[in-house]
Write a protein that holds these residues in place. Structure first.
Motif, PDB file in Angstrom:
ATOM      1  N   ASP A  22     -10.297  -4.185 -10.130  1.00 24.22           N
ATOM      2  CA  ASP A  22     -10.811  -3.362 -11.225  1.00 24.22           C
ATOM      3  C   ASP A  22     -10.913  -1.893 -10.819  1.00 24.22           C
ATOM      4  OD1 ASP A  22     -10.992  -5.663 -12.744  1.00 24.22           O
ATOM      5  OD2 ASP A  22     -13.156  -5.896 -12.448  1.00 24.22           O
ATOM      6  N   GLN A  23     -11.423  -1.645  -9.632  1.00 23.36           N
ATOM      7  CA  GLN A  23     -11.634  -0.279  -9.141  1.00 23.36           C
ATOM      8  C   GLN A  23     -10.331   0.496  -9.054  1.00 23.36           C
ATOM      9  OE1 GLN A  23     -13.900  -0.081  -5.475  1.00 23.36           O
ATOM     10  NE2 GLN A  23     -12.611   1.549  -4.715  1.00 23.36           N
ATOM     11  N   ASN A  24      -9.243  -0.200  -8.770  1.00 21.83           N
ATOM     12  CA  ASN A  24      -7.960   0.472  -8.558  1.00 21.83           C
ATOM     13  C   ASN A  24      -6.954   0.243  -9.674  1.00 21.83           C
ATOM     14  OD1 ASN A  24      -8.206   1.712  -5.756  1.00 21.83           O
ATOM     15  ND2 ASN A  24      -8.992  -0.351  -5.448  1.00 21.83           N
ATOM     16  N   GLY A  25      -7.379  -0.392 -10.765  1.00 23.13           N
ATOM     17  CA  GLY A  25      -6.495  -0.597 -11.908  1.00 23.13           C
ATOM     18  C   GLY A  25      -5.286  -1.449 -11.584  1.00 23.13           C
ATOM     19  N   LEU A  26      -5.471  -2.479 -10.767  1.00 24.21           N
ATOM     20  CA  LEU A  26      -4.362  -3.342 -10.366  1.00 24.21           C
ATOM     21  C   LEU A  26      -4.219  -4.523 -11.315  1.00 24.21           C
ATOM     22  CD1 LEU A  26      -5.098  -3.438  -6.529  1.00 24.21           C
ATOM     23  CD2 LEU A  26      -3.471  -1.974  -7.739  1.00 24.21           C
ATOM     24  N   SER A  27      -3.033  -5.091 -11.339  1.00 25.05           N
ATOM     25  CA  SER A  27      -2.781  -6.302 -12.120  1.00 25.05           C
ATOM     26  C   SER A  27      -1.652  -7.057 -11.432  1.00 25.05           C
ATOM     27  CB  SER A  27      -2.393  -5.949 -13.560  1.00 25.05           C
ATOM     28  OG  SER A  27      -1.211  -5.160 -13.575  1.00 25.05           O
ATOM     29  N   GLU A  28      -1.330  -8.225 -11.965  1.00 26.29           N
ATOM     30  CA  GLU A  28      -0.231  -9.000 -11.387  1.00 26.29           C
ATOM     31  C   GLU A  28       1.029  -8.147 -11.362  1.00 26.29           C
ATOM     32  OE1 GLU A  28       2.235 -13.162 -12.097  1.00 26.29           O
ATOM     33  OE2 GLU A  28       0.509 -12.701 -13.353  1.00 26.29           O
ATOM     34  N   GLY A  29       1.680  -8.105 -10.226  1.00 28.44           N
ATOM     35  CA  GLY A  29       2.895  -7.307 -10.078  1.00 28.44           C
ATOM     36  C   GLY A  29       2.642  -5.930  -9.471  1.00 28.44           C
ATOM     37  N   SER A  30       1.371  -5.514  -9.396  1.00 32.13           N
ATOM     38  CA  SER A  30       1.059  -4.227  -8.765  1.00 32.13           C
ATOM     39  C   SER A  30       1.443  -4.277  -7.291  1.00 32.13           C
ATOM     40  CB  SER A  30      -0.444  -3.926  -8.866  1.00 32.13           C
ATOM     41  OG  SER A  30      -0.844  -3.741 -10.194  1.00 32.13           O
ATOM     42  N   GLN A  31       1.815  -3.140  -6.753  1.00 27.90           N
ATOM     43  CA  GLN A  31       2.146  -3.056  -5.342  1.00 27.90           C
ATOM     44  C   GLN A  31       1.011  -2.375  -4.592  1.00 27.90           C
ATOM     45  OE1 GLN A  31       5.999  -1.118  -5.171  1.00 27.90           O
ATOM     46  NE2 GLN A  31       7.004  -3.110  -5.196  1.00 27.90           N
ATOM     47  N   VAL A  32       0.743  -2.855  -3.382  1.00 30.52           N
ATOM     48  CA  VAL A  32      -0.255  -2.255  -2.506  1.00 30.52           C
ATOM     49  C   VAL A  32       0.398  -2.018  -1.145  1.00 30.52           C
ATOM     50  CG1 VAL A  32      -2.262  -3.250  -3.670  1.00 30.52           C
ATOM     51  CG2 VAL A  32      -1.179  -4.517  -1.819  1.00 30.52           C
ATOM     52  N   GLU A  33      -0.174  -1.110  -0.397  1.00 26.70           N
ATOM     53  CA  GLU A  33       0.336  -0.778   0.935  1.00 26.70           C
ATOM     54  C   GLU A  33      -0.529  -1.470   1.981  1.00 26.70           C
ATOM     55  OE1 GLU A  33       2.965   1.097   3.476  1.00 26.70           O
ATOM     56  OE2 GLU A  33       2.957   1.484   1.327  1.00 26.70           O
ATOM     57  N   LEU A  34       0.111  -2.229   2.888  1.00 25.91           N
ATOM     58  CA  LEU A  34      -0.603  -2.873   3.984  1.00 25.91           C
ATOM     59  C   LEU A  34      -0.414  -2.036   5.243  1.00 25.91           C
ATOM     60  CD1 LEU A  34       0.359  -6.643   3.573  1.00 25.91           C
ATOM     61  CD2 LEU A  34      -1.677  -5.462   2.743  1.00 25.91           C
ATOM     62  N   HIS A  35      -1.510  -1.768   5.942  1.00 26.35           N
ATOM     63  CA  HIS A  35      -1.467  -1.032   7.205  1.00 26.35           C
ATOM     64  C   HIS A  35      -1.939  -1.976   8.302  1.00 26.35           C
ATOM     65  CE1 HIS A  35      -0.894   2.769   5.062  1.00 26.35           C
ATOM     66  NE2 HIS A  35      -1.816   2.343   4.226  1.00 26.35           N
ATOM     67  N   LEU A  36      -1.117  -2.173   9.320  1.00 26.33           N
ATOM     68  CA  LEU A  36      -1.435  -3.085  10.411  1.00 26.33           C
ATOM     69  C   LEU A  36      -1.607  -2.304  11.706  1.00 26.33           C
ATOM     70  CD1 LEU A  36       1.293  -5.755   9.603  1.00 26.33           C
ATOM     71  CD2 LEU A  36      -1.077  -5.729   8.839  1.00 26.33           C
TER      72      LEU A  36
END
Length: 81
Positions: A22-36
Motif C-alpha cells: 500500500d505504501q508504495n502503490g504496488l500491485s501484481e506485476g509490479s517490479q521491485v529492486e532486490l539488493h543483496l
C-alpha cells in the motif's frame, strides 16, 4: 518482521506485507529492486515517474494534429500544470 519461506515449484517464496504494498502503490506485476549484500537482502520499490502535462505536450513533434484550445483547457482531474 519474521517471514517463513515456502516452496513454489523450484523456488522458495515469501509474502510481501500489505503495508509495504500500500505504501508504495504496488500491485501484481509490479517490479521491485532486490539488493543483496552477504546475508542481507533489501527490497526497494522504484519511484514512479511523475509527468507534467505541459512537459509532455512540449515533447510532441511538430506537425502532429492538435486540438485547437487544448493548451488552454482547465484541469479536470489530477493533472498538474
Amino acid at each position: 518482521m519474521l517471514q517463513t519461506l515456502r516452496k513454489a515449484g523450484g523456488s522458495l517464496v515469501m509474502t510481501v506485507p500489505k503495508a509495504f504494498i500500500d505504501q508504495n502503490g504496488l500491485s501484481e506485476g509490479s517490479q521491485v529492486e532486490l539488493h543483496l549484500l552477504g546475508k542481507t537482502m533489501t527490497i526497494e520499490a522504484p519511484a514512479r515517474p511523475r509527468y507534467k502535462l505541459a512537459d509532455l505536450i512540449a515533447e510532441m513533434p511538430d506537425g502532429l494534429p492538435r486540438v485547437v484550445g487544448w493548451d488552454d483547457m482547465p484541469s479536470v482531474g489530477l493533472e498538474r500544470g
